[in-house]
Design an enzyme around this catalytic site. Structure first.
Site: not given
Length: 274
Positions: A144-145
């Site tokens: 997840f960025c």
């Protein structure tokens, strides 16, 4: 001042947004247009995957389809992003355009400076991740960025805000990034196969950082002003060229709307129209 093209393209669906970004990059690569800053939003909301990510591993595909949550694969690397209430930018330029002739990392830092100045214009105390005081901090890989950290990520109150990704093709630099106006992390988790752990302690939105809401229009104006001051740029508001309009439609139908690209990273350049 250097002349740049400004494209204010409003809100589009995830597939169209990625088709537009790539069309601009392709046309700029042939130097048919000036270096370009695009500012846009996402409607409807949806996910974007990094180029190398496995959609089946990350997303509950059935739930996304059932609840009409689109997902699209980017041409850039990095982690998964849920695009909802945010301001997004993309830049197509050369090293000369941003006066950066060093390493890729230095170019990334240089190009991201306008974001630092944007946040500071709002009165926020921001810094790059590599400037943190706690050098003992251990990075933990995540899909997840907003839950991962790279040297040029931007930090507010010890938390990461937004995310940026870059791709280089010879002397052409393409970069796009997300500025969350608000975050709804509980809503994101519903569509993920991977459990987010304490992510609320690691990420921040503009609303949380400012203690007030900020709308797309205000943020867009301040971002443009920051860009002009950072790069001494003369931003000329413009429209798509006829070639870009054709490319957008070709990329949309033959690439970004297809399961071959979004699920399996399969796309034939023979389908493109140059």
């Amino acid at each position: 001042m250097d002349r740049w093209r400004l494209l204010l393209t409003g809100h589009s669906d995830p597939y169209t947004n990625m088709a537009i970004d790539e069309a601009i990059l392709k046309v700029y690569a042939d130097r048919d247009v000036p270096p370009t800053l695009r500012i846009y939003g996402w409607q409807p909301q949806g996910f974007s995957l990094g180029y190398f990510q496995d959609a089946f591993k990350l997303l509950n595909i059935d739930k996304c389809i059932c609840q009409n949550i689109p997902f699209v694969r980017r041409i850039t690397g990095g982690g998964l992003i849920f695009h909802n209430q945010e301001l997004t930018y993309s830049i197509s330029c050369s090293k000369e355009d941003i006066k950066s002739f060093g390493s890729v990392k230095e170019g990334f830092r240089r190009l991201t400076l306008f974001l630092i100045n944007f946040y500071r214009s709002l009165g926020l105390d921001v810094y790059f991740f590599y400037e943190r005081k706690d050098k003992s901090f251990k990075r933990k890989p995540t899909s997840f960025c907003f839950d991962s950290n790279e040297d040029c990520d931007i930090i507010i109150e010890g938390k990461k805000i937004g995310g940026n990704a870059q791709r280089r093709i010879k002397n052409v630099i393409f970069q796009h990034g997300s500025i969350p106006l608000r975050l709804d992390l509980d809503k994101i988790q519903v569509f993920l196969n991977e459990r987010l752990v304490d992510v609320d302690k690691k990420v921040i939105s503009l609303k949380e950082a400012l203690g007030r809401s900020i709308d797309f229009k205000e943020a867009s104006f301040l971002l443009r002003e920051s860009f002009k001051k950072t790069f001494f740029a003369d931003l000329i508001e413009s429209e798509f060229t006829s070639r870009e309009e054709i490319l957008i439609q070709v990329l949309l139908e033959h690439k970004y709307k297809t399961k071959e690209w979004n699920l399996y990273r399969i796309y034939s350049e023979n389908a493109s129209c140059t």
